[in-house]
Design an enzyme around this catalytic site. Structure first.
Site, PDB file in Angstrom:
ATOM      1  N   GLU A 234       0.720  -1.191   0.011  1.00  0.00           N
ATOM      2  CA  GLU A 234       0.066   0.022  -0.102  1.00  0.00           C
ATOM      3  C   GLU A 234       0.886   1.347   0.146  1.00  0.00           C
ATOM      4  O   GLU A 234       1.469   1.653   1.118  1.00  0.00           O
ATOM      5  CB  GLU A 234      -0.966  -0.200   1.122  1.00  0.00           C
ATOM      6  N   CYS A 268      -1.676   9.016   2.113  1.00  0.00           N
ATOM      7  CA  CYS A 268      -1.562   8.577   0.670  1.00  0.00           C
ATOM      8  C   CYS A 268      -2.725   8.786  -0.099  1.00  0.00           C
ATOM      9  O   CYS A 268      -2.558   8.802  -1.119  1.00  0.00           O
ATOM     10  CB  CYS A 268      -1.059   7.080   0.781  1.00  0.00           C
TER      11      CYS A 268
END
Length: 521
Positions: A234, A268
């Site tokens: 991720e 993110c």
């Protein structure tokens, strides 16, 4: 021998909190020995028993939320509100979801068995992988350390967690495990830097779950590939938000502002690229700037500010400060304009929320992940132009579409090349534990949460059951002309566009008798 080499610093006060050490080879070996022993105990537990252990952790978190938040603020510099919503609330919500759904998700499944295999049964079972290595980021140290670990545990695995050396939360994890009497060595927190991380990977865990930068993700994937260790990555994002001209401007400005600046933009999935339709561009930008200027920051000199009334916290990592400064300098040098915020003190961990206009995709601010309280604003004319701009990126983690026209919003959401999209909101796909989370392109590989959250930490084993008797399958040895003719006719009868059921049934009835008659004796 272990040497204290890595300082953990409070980004708000610049105070040294404590130091952590790289681990020796012997220490890493002992950690894995404990994990492998714990695997046996964990796998003997029922899913309900594993969930009960995890629910105890959730109750402890609720009882000690202020303690956790204080620790998070001390090590990350984030605002109290951000620490509560993104870390405390999130982990409790995830636990609650899997408490009610884990048994169903991990339940043995009946799979389709084709008519060619009449009399046989097909099943899928989900089994533990063994020991999972979870490597966590510095921006969400609690939720990213906790959530993948509990999912791996519920699936039946032992977990080794390597927190970021910037925000390890040392002492907090141990207190939680000790006071909840959590299963011994089911979770082991291993503190250290890159050297420790490399050693943990070299001992071949059964899977690696990594959250962090693209650069680090590629290194980890390269090392994992040498041993064929499966990975979930991720990684970063350069999330676009597309705002059409039919929106409620006031509501959308508030939503975009939160999506860009929550956790000081150190997410993110923060909005980094904002595309606004040209017909409302001026009005939208003006309101965005006016409201952004009113946000309260974590500057420690603001003595009158209540701790729970800070909107935008500090920048956690000194390295990230340099990246933000570089991106802003590059943008201004290439013609962009900072309308509010910007760098008020070089190298400071306290940065005002920043709105930049006249940004283009050839600027660092237009294509590289900035990871700070900065939003780059650009305009578009048509729906297709907005889609093209959003997709003009090496990243593909998350996005948002803002419009009253829900058909258009759905159309655009499906056209954006990304792993997650929120409509008339931002980041909310992450808030729903039932939805898988992950990215494409440079934003990563794999998914977790939802059903994927348990299946990704499981061996999905296929089992086909056949009866024990006298039947000899016709495709077994010996290969004969009679068998070949029969199987060819069955294939032609069954797989043609217009199936010949009569011919299929006639040859199918012959199959067992031919197999038995023409067997090797």
């Amino acid at each position: 021998m272990e040497t204290l080499t890595i300082p953990v610093i409070n980004p708000i006060t610049n105070e040294l909190l404590y130091s952590i050490s790289e681990k020796s080879d012997q220490a890493i070996d002992e950690i894995y020995e404990k994990a492998h022993a714990a695997e046996q105990t964990i796998q003997k537990l029922t899913i309900a028993e594993r969930i009960a252990h995890v629910v105890n952790l959730k109750e402890w978190i609720l009882d000690n939320s202020d303690l956790i938040i204080d620790k998070l603020i001390e090590e990350t510099g984030k605002s109290r509100f951000d620490a509560f919503t993104s870390e405390i609330f999130s982990v409790c919500d995830v636990v609650d979801y899997y408490k009610g759904h884990s048994k169903k998700i991990l339940k043995e499944e009946k799979a389709h068995t084709p008519i060619m295999m009449l009399g046989k049964k097909s099943r899928i079972v989900y089994e533990p992988l063994g020991t999972i290595l979870v490597i966590t980021p510095w921006n969400y140290p609690f939720v990213q350390g906790f959530v993948p670990s509990i999912l791996a545990f519920i699936a039946g695995n032992a977990v080794i967690i390597k927190p970021s050396e910037l925000t390890p939360l040392k002492g907090l994890w141990e207190k939680m495990l000790e006071e909840t009497k959590f299963l011994v060595n089911a979770f082991q927190f291993v503190y250290g830097g890159r050297e420790t991380g490399a050693k943990l990977i070299s001992k071949r865990p059964d899977k690696i779950h990594f959250t962090g930068s693209v650069k680090a993700g590629k290194i980890i994937m390269g090392e994992a590939a040498k041993q064929l260790i499966p990975v979930d990555l991720e990684l970063g994002g350069k999330d676009p938000a597309i705002v059409f001209d039919d929106v409620n401007i006031s509501r959308t400005v508030n939503g975009v502002m939160w999506g860009a600046f929550t956790t000081s933009g150190q997410s993110c999935t923060s909005i980094e690229r904002l595309y606004v339709q040209d017909t409302i561009y001026d009005e939208f930008v003006k309101e965005l700037v006016d409201k952004t200027k009113k946000l309260r920051t974590s500057n420690e000199h603001r003595d009158t500010q209540q701790p729970d009334e800070c909107d935008v916290g500090a920048i956690t990592s000194p390295a990230q400060i340099k990246i933000i400064e570089e991106h802003l300098d590059d943008a201004v040098a290439k013609g962009a304009t900072i309308l509010c915020g910007g760098i008020t003190e070089r190298g400071s961990h306290h940065m005002l929320p920043t709105v930049v206009v006249d940004v283009t995709h050839d600027m660092l601010l237009g294509y590289e992940e900035t990871f700070g309280p900065v939003v780059a604003v650009m305009k578009f004319k048509t729906e297709q132009e907005a889609i093209d701009l959003a997709n003009d990126s090496n990243y593909g983690l998350s996005a948002s579409v803002w419009s009253k026209d829900m058909k258009r919003a759905e159309r655009v959401a499906k056209a954006i090349k990304t792993g997650n999209v929120s409509v008339n909101n931002h980041m909310l796909t992450e808030a729903n534990a039932a939805l898988p989370f992950g990215g494409i392109k440079d934003s990563g590989i794999g998914r977790y949460k939802g059903d994927h959250g348990l299946h990704t930490f499981s061996n999905s084993k296929s089992i086909l059951y056949d009866a024990q008797g006298s039947i000899i399958d016709p495709h077994w040895y010996p290969f004969t002309a009679t068998k070949y003719k029969m199987l060819s006719e069955i294939t032609q009868a069954y797989f043609r566009k217009s199936k010949n059921w009569l011919k299929f049934a006639k040859n199918g009835l012959k199959a067992d008798s031919i197999g038995k008659k023409e067997q090797i004796k």
